[in-house]
Design an enzyme around this catalytic site. Structure first.
Site, PDB file in Angstrom:
ATOM      1  N   LEU A 213       0.720  -1.246  -0.137  1.00  0.00           N
ATOM      2  CA  LEU A 213       0.036  -0.081   0.060  1.00  0.00           C
ATOM      3  C   LEU A 213       1.055   1.371  -0.071  1.00  0.00           C
ATOM      4  CD1 LEU A 213      -2.436  -1.101   2.836  1.00  0.00           C
ATOM      5  CD2 LEU A 213      -2.980  -0.881   0.430  1.00  0.00           C
ATOM      6  N   ASP A 214       0.573   2.123  -0.797  1.00  0.00           N
ATOM      7  CA  ASP A 214       1.422   3.348  -0.632  1.00  0.00           C
ATOM      8  C   ASP A 214       1.301   4.240   0.602  1.00  0.00           C
ATOM      9  OD1 ASP A 214      -0.638   5.439  -0.997  1.00  0.00           O
ATOM     10  OD2 ASP A 214      -0.753   5.030  -3.039  1.00  0.00           O
ATOM     11  N   GLU A 215       2.233   4.942   0.978  1.00  0.00           N
ATOM     12  CA  GLU A 215       2.102   5.743   2.204  1.00  0.00           C
ATOM     13  C   GLU A 215       0.727   6.257   2.667  1.00  0.00           C
ATOM     14  OE1 GLU A 215       5.521   8.351   4.711  1.00  0.00           O
ATOM     15  OE2 GLU A 215       5.586   8.334   2.686  1.00  0.00           O
TER      16      GLU A 215
ATOM     17  N   SER B 126      -2.229   5.217   1.586  1.00  0.00           N
ATOM     18  CA  SER B 126      -3.309   4.506   1.344  1.00  0.00           C
ATOM     19  C   SER B 126      -3.566   3.530   2.857  1.00  0.00           C
ATOM     20  CB  SER B 126      -3.125   3.294   0.360  1.00  0.00           C
ATOM     21  OG  SER B 126      -3.297   4.251  -0.803  1.00  0.00           O
TER      22      SER B 126
ATOM     23  N   ARG C 145      -5.036   5.150  -7.749  1.00  0.00           N
ATOM     24  CA  ARG C 145      -5.077   6.730  -7.775  1.00  0.00           C
ATOM     25  C   ARG C 145      -4.732   7.191  -9.273  1.00  0.00           C
ATOM     26  NH1 ARG C 145      -4.279   8.696  -2.664  1.00  0.00           N
ATOM     27  NH2 ARG C 145      -3.883   7.362  -1.036  1.00  0.00           N
TER      28      ARG C 145
END
Length: 183
Positions: free
Chosen positions: A35-37, A39, A140
């Site tokens: 997961l990106d930072e 999310s 995104r």
């Protein structure tokens, strides 16, 4: 928090938060996907590299709830469903078709991180997106490509595993039978 256990970058070790803050994980464990930072949501962890690779490459569904900047149209949802062009590694990439629809409700979730500044935008809408692939910041990029940037992104399901009523930082072991049912 980054969905990784640590970093070799000393600056990152001082300025970022890692999964090791949540739990004393066994040696050799790794996140399945990332997961990106900014999310949130479900993250599976395993010590089985083969299982991790299988989940990431086999087309197992990953379901997300995304809060978007603006009230998304039926036309934009249709474009998401068919696949859109996004940039991956400096190249154009056409996403696979996916399931996408407006949520008829506002999900019950923990309060968002204050850094997201959600209240400072125009009206927002919630969508459900189900992917069978997982490119870098894909959801995104997809929502931005149809004109609705993502404000908040939560992964709520991977295969048969659901976020349910888990809260941020909660660690819950899953059964080997559940994992086998995905393979």
């Amino acid at each position: 928090m980054l969905s990784q256990l640590g970093s070799n970058d000393a600056r990152e070790q001082r300025t970022k938060r890692f999964l090791t803050e949540l739990h004393d994980f066994p040696s050799g464990i790794m996140p399945v996907g990332r997961l990106d930072e900014k999310s949130e949501g479900l993250l599976l962890m395993t010590t089985d590299g083969g299982l991790s690779d299988f989940i990431n490459r086999s087309g197992i569904e990953k379901e997300y709830y995304a809060q978007l900047d603006g009230e998304i149209t039926k036309e934009a949802l249709a474009r998401l469903q068919l696949g859109v062009d996004i940039g991956i590694g400096g190249r154009k990439y056409r996403t696979k078709s996916c399931k996408a629809g407006a949520l008829p409700f506002t999900p019950t979730l923990p309060e968002p991180d204050p850094s997201l500044r959600i209240g400072r935008h125009r009206p927002s809408s919630w969508v459900r997106i189900v992917l069978t692939e997982g490119k870098f910041r894909q959801v995104r990029k997809m929502t931005a490509a149809v004109g609705y940037p993502t404000l908040r992104l939560i992964r709520v399901r991977i295969g048969i595993f659901h976020l349910g009523d888990m809260y941020p930082g909660m660690v819950h072991p899953i059964s080997l039978e559940g994992i086998r049912s995905m393979t």
